[in-house]
Design a protein around this motif. Structure first.
Motif, PDB file in Angstrom:
ATOM      1  N   GLY B  65      -8.486  22.382  41.604  1.00  0.00           N
ATOM      2  CA  GLY B  65      -8.660  21.598  42.828  1.00  0.00           C
ATOM      3  C   GLY B  65      -8.948  22.446  44.057  1.00  0.00           C
ATOM      4  O   GLY B  65      -9.249  21.918  45.115  1.00  0.00           O
ATOM      5  N   HIS B  66      -8.835  23.751  43.945  1.00  0.00           N
ATOM      6  CA  HIS B  66      -9.065  24.621  45.109  1.00  0.00           C
ATOM      7  C   HIS B  66     -10.209  25.579  44.805  1.00  0.00           C
ATOM      8  O   HIS B  66     -10.351  26.040  43.688  1.00  0.00           O
ATOM      9  CB  HIS B  66      -7.804  25.420  45.422  1.00  0.00           C
ATOM     10  N   ASN B  67     -10.974  25.910  45.837  1.00  0.00           N
ATOM     11  CA  ASN B  67     -12.133  26.763  45.564  1.00  0.00           C
ATOM     12  C   ASN B  67     -11.912  28.225  45.945  1.00  0.00           C
ATOM     13  O   ASN B  67     -12.826  29.025  45.945  1.00  0.00           O
ATOM     14  CB  ASN B  67     -13.396  26.214  46.232  1.00  0.00           C
ATOM     15  N   LYS B  68     -10.665  28.556  46.270  1.00  0.00           N
ATOM     16  CA  LYS B  68     -10.410  29.947  46.614  1.00  0.00           C
ATOM     17  C   LYS B  68      -8.987  30.314  46.218  1.00  0.00           C
ATOM     18  O   LYS B  68      -8.024  29.686  46.670  1.00  0.00           O
ATOM     19  CB  LYS B  68     -10.599  30.115  48.138  1.00  0.00           C
ATOM     20  N   HIS B  69      -8.875  31.302  45.365  1.00  0.00           N
ATOM     21  CA  HIS B  69      -7.554  31.701  44.879  1.00  0.00           C
ATOM     22  C   HIS B  69      -7.305  33.166  45.150  1.00  0.00           C
ATOM     23  O   HIS B  69      -8.234  33.976  45.120  1.00  0.00           O
ATOM     24  CB  HIS B  69      -7.447  31.481  43.362  1.00  0.00           C
ATOM     25  N   ILE B  70      -6.063  33.478  45.383  1.00  0.00           N
ATOM     26  CA  ILE B  70      -5.693  34.888  45.447  1.00  0.00           C
ATOM     27  C   ILE B  70      -4.441  35.093  44.602  1.00  0.00           C
ATOM     28  O   ILE B  70      -3.475  34.328  44.724  1.00  0.00           O
ATOM     29  CB  ILE B  70      -5.485  35.341  46.905  1.00  0.00           C
ATOM     30  N   CYS B 116     -19.573  34.491  37.502  1.00  0.00           N
ATOM     31  CA  CYS B 116     -20.032  33.532  36.508  1.00  0.00           C
ATOM     32  C   CYS B 116     -20.374  32.255  37.249  1.00  0.00           C
ATOM     33  O   CYS B 116     -19.497  31.602  37.804  1.00  0.00           O
ATOM     34  CB  CYS B 116     -19.018  33.301  35.388  1.00  0.00           C
ATOM     35  N   GLY B 117     -21.644  31.948  37.260  1.00  0.00           N
ATOM     36  CA  GLY B 117     -22.117  30.792  38.004  1.00  0.00           C
ATOM     37  C   GLY B 117     -21.788  30.947  39.475  1.00  0.00           C
ATOM     38  O   GLY B 117     -22.064  31.997  40.060  1.00  0.00           O
ATOM     39  N   ARG B 118     -21.149  29.940  40.040  1.00  0.00           N
ATOM     40  CA  ARG B 118     -20.828  29.984  41.462  1.00  0.00           C
ATOM     41  C   ARG B 118     -19.517  30.733  41.718  1.00  0.00           C
ATOM     42  O   ARG B 118     -19.091  30.875  42.849  1.00  0.00           O
ATOM     43  CB  ARG B 118     -20.719  28.569  42.013  1.00  0.00           C
ATOM     44  N   THR B 119     -18.882  31.144  40.654  1.00  0.00           N
ATOM     45  CA  THR B 119     -17.569  31.754  40.821  1.00  0.00           C
ATOM     46  C   THR B 119     -17.671  33.273  40.888  1.00  0.00           C
ATOM     47  O   THR B 119     -18.318  33.894  40.051  1.00  0.00           O
ATOM     48  CB  THR B 119     -16.645  31.373  39.652  1.00  0.00           C
ATOM     49  N   ARG B 120     -17.036  33.844  41.885  1.00  0.00           N
ATOM     50  CA  ARG B 120     -16.984  35.292  41.970  1.00  0.00           C
ATOM     51  C   ARG B 120     -15.520  35.731  41.910  1.00  0.00           C
ATOM     52  O   ARG B 120     -14.664  35.176  42.598  1.00  0.00           O
ATOM     53  CB  ARG B 120     -17.620  35.782  43.267  1.00  0.00           C
ATOM     54  N   ILE B 121     -15.263  36.698  41.037  1.00  0.00           N
ATOM     55  CA  ILE B 121     -13.896  37.196  40.892  1.00  0.00           C
ATOM     56  C   ILE B 121     -13.884  38.665  41.306  1.00  0.00           C
ATOM     57  O   ILE B 121     -14.699  39.454  40.816  1.00  0.00           O
ATOM     58  CB  ILE B 121     -13.408  37.072  39.430  1.00  0.00           C
ATOM     59  N   SER B 135     -13.321  33.169  44.083  1.00  0.00           N
ATOM     60  CA  SER B 135     -13.912  32.336  45.120  1.00  0.00           C
ATOM     61  C   SER B 135     -15.107  31.559  44.600  1.00  0.00           C
ATOM     62  O   SER B 135     -15.939  32.083  43.864  1.00  0.00           O
ATOM     63  CB  SER B 135     -14.341  33.210  46.297  1.00  0.00           C
ATOM     64  N   GLN B 136     -15.173  30.308  45.007  1.00  0.00           N
ATOM     65  CA  GLN B 136     -16.362  29.500  44.698  1.00  0.00           C
ATOM     66  C   GLN B 136     -17.027  29.093  45.999  1.00  0.00           C
ATOM     67  O   GLN B 136     -17.660  28.053  46.095  1.00  0.00           O
ATOM     68  CB  GLN B 136     -15.946  28.269  43.892  1.00  0.00           C
ATOM     69  N   ARG B 137     -16.830  29.910  47.027  1.00  0.00           N
ATOM     70  CA  ARG B 137     -17.398  29.567  48.325  1.00  0.00           C
ATOM     71  C   ARG B 137     -18.592  30.441  48.669  1.00  0.00           C
ATOM     72  O   ARG B 137     -18.922  30.595  49.818  1.00  0.00           O
ATOM     73  CB  ARG B 137     -16.348  29.791  49.406  1.00  0.00           C
ATOM     74  N   SER B 138     -19.220  31.015  47.683  1.00  0.00           N
ATOM     75  CA  SER B 138     -20.325  31.958  47.859  1.00  0.00           C
ATOM     76  C   SER B 138     -20.068  32.981  48.969  1.00  0.00           C
ATOM     77  O   SER B 138     -20.904  33.214  49.828  1.00  0.00           O
ATOM     78  CB  SER B 138     -21.668  31.249  48.058  1.00  0.00           C
TER      79      SER B 138
END
Ligand SMILES: Nc1nc2c(ncn2[C@@H]2O[C@H](COP(=O)(O)OP(=O)(O)O)[C@@H](O)[C@H]2O)c(=O)[nH]1
Ligand SMILES: [Mg+2]
Lengths: 204, 469
Positions: B65-70, B116-121, B135-138
């Motif tokens: 549900g969230h587009n940014k994790h730490i 991977c796709g829109r996701t950056r780790i 992050s999925q916020r580009s």
């Protein structure tokens, strides 16, 4: 009118209700959501007993383990120490012993010790009984008192009792204390001002 | 701020091609780990959900549900922090992260980022702890990495680097959460700060706008009291997110990233408003090895500016408390409290006053002072989402402008909903947002006009006097 100034330090694990107790006494309110204290905060609390006006310099410490080595800076030269635990949390009760031991080891002036069992409103989840806590407090020469910030019981009396014990300490004994006692000129004989804070206690 | 590690686009590409291999392993590892961790998790009663697999699904749904994790974990894999959810239930995820890092370590490499796709780790290894951003916020890589470094600095600021290293030296399996307790909310707030605040993007601070003679009077009052006190190192006066005044001891200066940590501490702690506080704090850039002691208090009930006095002497509380009392008293007498209150309630300077055709918004940074001005957002940026989008536009613009190795002076880009211009001189950096169809000439003229206008306004927008004692 006699004016007494003394230092009171609240100690104990995080989350047992130290900040809540102090806020309840000074500001009269209680919040369910409250943030963890960081470091320590300082406030003045007033207690009036008989012809005494007592100003308590109250330290609310955070109880976090990371500051353990810095805790002496807060309790040094204190006149009264209240170690709080949560009656529904045995670990917090276990911690009381180590706090008290630590202070006693590093203090050579007389101090009024209180063990405070808080959250007595949590009747169903209560684990530490009055008897167990009382017995422990007695064994370390501390007073025992119970409070509930939630149902506002025991808070006023906690501060009044501490005040009363401080007066006893000042009046009865010749032992030096850190407490600052001032007697107002118009009432006091010879404009007495006693401030013993520089005197070291040699009696242990 | 960003560490000096060499990093080029090529390297990143190379990494990203490698990743497809890693990604294909991901599922296997995840399955294995969840088996292993079942036994661990079963010791702890899990929330209501009766079936194990079910609760994992719930957990990951919750995270999705969230587009940014730490996430923060120890190099032994022990959970330390997660922005969302409960880190106790994330053992399998932490195990996976650790596995990914050690796979690359085994081949003498360092895992920096996975796309991977829109996701950056993004991974940052600060032995004995590891920080991971998803992050999925580009957001650009360096941005996420910088956020992780901020989180790391916040951990150092509560523990000191010395203590952190010492703890893990003998006990690699130590549960760091025990020592971090109470500071989780600071990390939560700090992450939000790094997502919204232009100061984070620009490595700069924002000042409370006020007439420079008022500011000088305030600074002088603080300086007079502070200069009498031995071992006092810094003094800051803060109004919400803005700095009113700074004074410092000779030879020492305060870095922006440390100021950001102080601002975050103040703005995340309501209880500072009701009591004086005496708090150990480590400023990682200033000295990561030890605590300083901060006397923190608001000036008065009728003046909500927060005074922070930093010292290396743990016995100084009452001296500082007394100094604060005198500062407030003097400020009341010479109308400084009034000046602060006026400044706090005044409508902030609007960009419309510059009267520049087509210019919607900007960030203006004075480079050698590390201070910026961000005017209030106006139409068409009148919702949180639109402002957030604009900040992302700035973020990528700033990142392009400051890419290591390049030395760009101007960037002009026409995007679908705005034209953006970055402009750098030796003194200032400008990041401007125009209406979509604005021409290059028009933008260039705007820069000239704006620079002239700023010359008149900058006295009240920036602090030019940071005196020493
Ligand atoms: N039920 C109950 N909760 C309490 C009581 N006193 C404090 N709390 C709650 O316990 C939590 C921690 O309180 P706090 O004062 O921050 O503890 P501190 O860390 O010792 O200062 C808060 O959520 C309070 O609302 C009490 O008497 N009864
Ligand atoms: Mg507290």
């Amino acid at each position: 009118m006699k004016r007494l100034t003394a230092k009171l330090v609240f100690m104990g694990s995080q989350g047992v209700g130290k900040s809540s107790i102090i806020t309840r006494y000074i500001k009269g309110d209680y919040r369910k959501e409250c943030e963890a204290t960081i470091g320590a905060s300082f406030m003045y609390a007033k207690v009036t007993i008989r012809d005494y006006t007592i100003t308590l310099k109250v330290w609310d410490t955070a109880g976090q383990e990371r500051f353990r080595s810095l805790v002496p800076m807060y309790y040094r030269n204190s006149d009264a120490i209240a170690v709080v635990f949560d009656v529904s949390d045995r670990e917090s009760f276990r911690q009381v012993k180590s706090w008290i031991n630590e202070v006693k080891k590093n203090t050579d002036t007389p101090v009024v010790y209180y063990v405070v069992g808080n959250k007595t409103d949590l009747v169903d989840s209560r684990i530490i009984t009055y008897e167990e806590a009382k017995e422990f407090a007695t064994s370390v020469d501390a007073h025992y008192w119970e409070t509930s910030v939630y149902s506002n019981s025991g808070i006023q009396d906690l501060f009044t009792n501490i005040g009363r014990n401080l007066i006893e300490m000042v009046e009865s004994s010749k032992r030096p204390t850190n407490i600052k006692l001032e007697i107002d000129p118009e009432e006091g004989p010879n404009n007495v001002k006693i401030n013993n804070s520089n005197i070291k206690c040699c009696t242990n | 701020m960003i560490s000096s590690e060499e990093y080029s686009e090529n390297m990143e590409e190379a990494q990203e091609t490698d990743i497809s291999i890693l990604v294909s392993d991901v599922n296997n590892i995840a399955i294995e780990e969840s088996e292993v961790n079942k036994s661990i998790s079963e010791n702890k009663p899990l929330p209501s959900s009766s079936e194990q697999s079910n609760s994992y699904e719930n957990l990951f749904d919750q995270l999705k549900g969230h587009n940014k994790h730490i996430f923060v974990l120890s190099t032994a894999g022990k959970p330390i922090y997660t922005r969302f959810g409960n880190e106790n239930q994330l053992a399998s995820l932490f195990g996976l992260m650790l596995a990914l890092m050690s796979v690359t370590q085994d081949s003498n490499d360092t895992l920096q980022s996975i796309c991977c796709g829109r996701t950056r780790i993004v991974f940052v290894n600060k032995d004995p702890i590891i920080l991971v951003g998803v992050s999925q916020r580009s957001e650009p890589y360096d941005q996420i990495k910088k956020q992780l470094i901020y989180v790391y600095n916040n951990i150092i600021s509560t523990l000191t680097l010395t203590q952190l290293k010492k703890i893990f030296l003998n006990r690699t399996n130590f549960d760091l959460r025990r020592l971090m307790s109470g500071s989780e909310r600071l990390i939560d707030k700090l992450i939000t700060f790094t997502e919204n605040d232009p100061g984070f993007l620009l490595d700069s601070i924002s000042c409370l706008q006020m007439p420079s003679n008022s500011r000088d009077k305030i600074t002088q009052t603080i300086l007079t009291e502070c200069s009498k006190i031995k071992n006092l190192v810094f003094g800051l006066l803060i109004a919400q997110k803005h700095i009113i005044s700074i004074v410092r001891m000779k030879k020492y200066s305060l870095q922006v990233s440390d100021i950001h940590l102080i601002l975050n501490l103040i703005n995340s702690t309501e209880s500072f408003k009701t009591a004086e506080s005496w708090t150990p704090i480590c400023l990682p850039t200033f000295d990561s090895s030890g605590y300083m002691h901060a006397h923190i208090s608001y000036l008065a009930e009728d003046c909500q500016a927060c005074l922070v006095l930093l010292t290396i002497d743990h016995d100084l509380f009452f001296t500082l408390s007394e100094a604060k009392r005198k500062i407030t008293e003097k400020m009341r007498r010479n109308d400084c409290l009034q000046a602060i209150n006026d400044a706090i309630i005044r409508q902030p300077l609007s960009l419309a006053r510059a009267n520049i055709l087509g210019l919607r918004h900007l960030l203006y940074k004075i480079k050698n002072r590390s201070q910026h001005w961000c005017p209030p957002f106006t139409l068409p940026y009148n919702t949180d989402t639109l402002q957030q989008n604009l900040m992302s536009v700035y973020c990528s613009l700033i990142s392009q402008m400051n890419f290591p190795g390049r030395n760009l002076k101007v960037i002009y880009q026409q995007l679908t909903s705005e034209t953006i211009v970055a402009w750098a001189t030796d003194e200032v950096e400008l990041y401007m947002c125009f209406e979509p169809m604005v021409s290059k000439e028009c933008a260039t003229n705007a820069v000239t006009k704006l620079t002239q206008w700023m010359k008149k306004e900058e006295d009240s927008l920036f602090i030019f006097n940071i005196p020493m004692f």
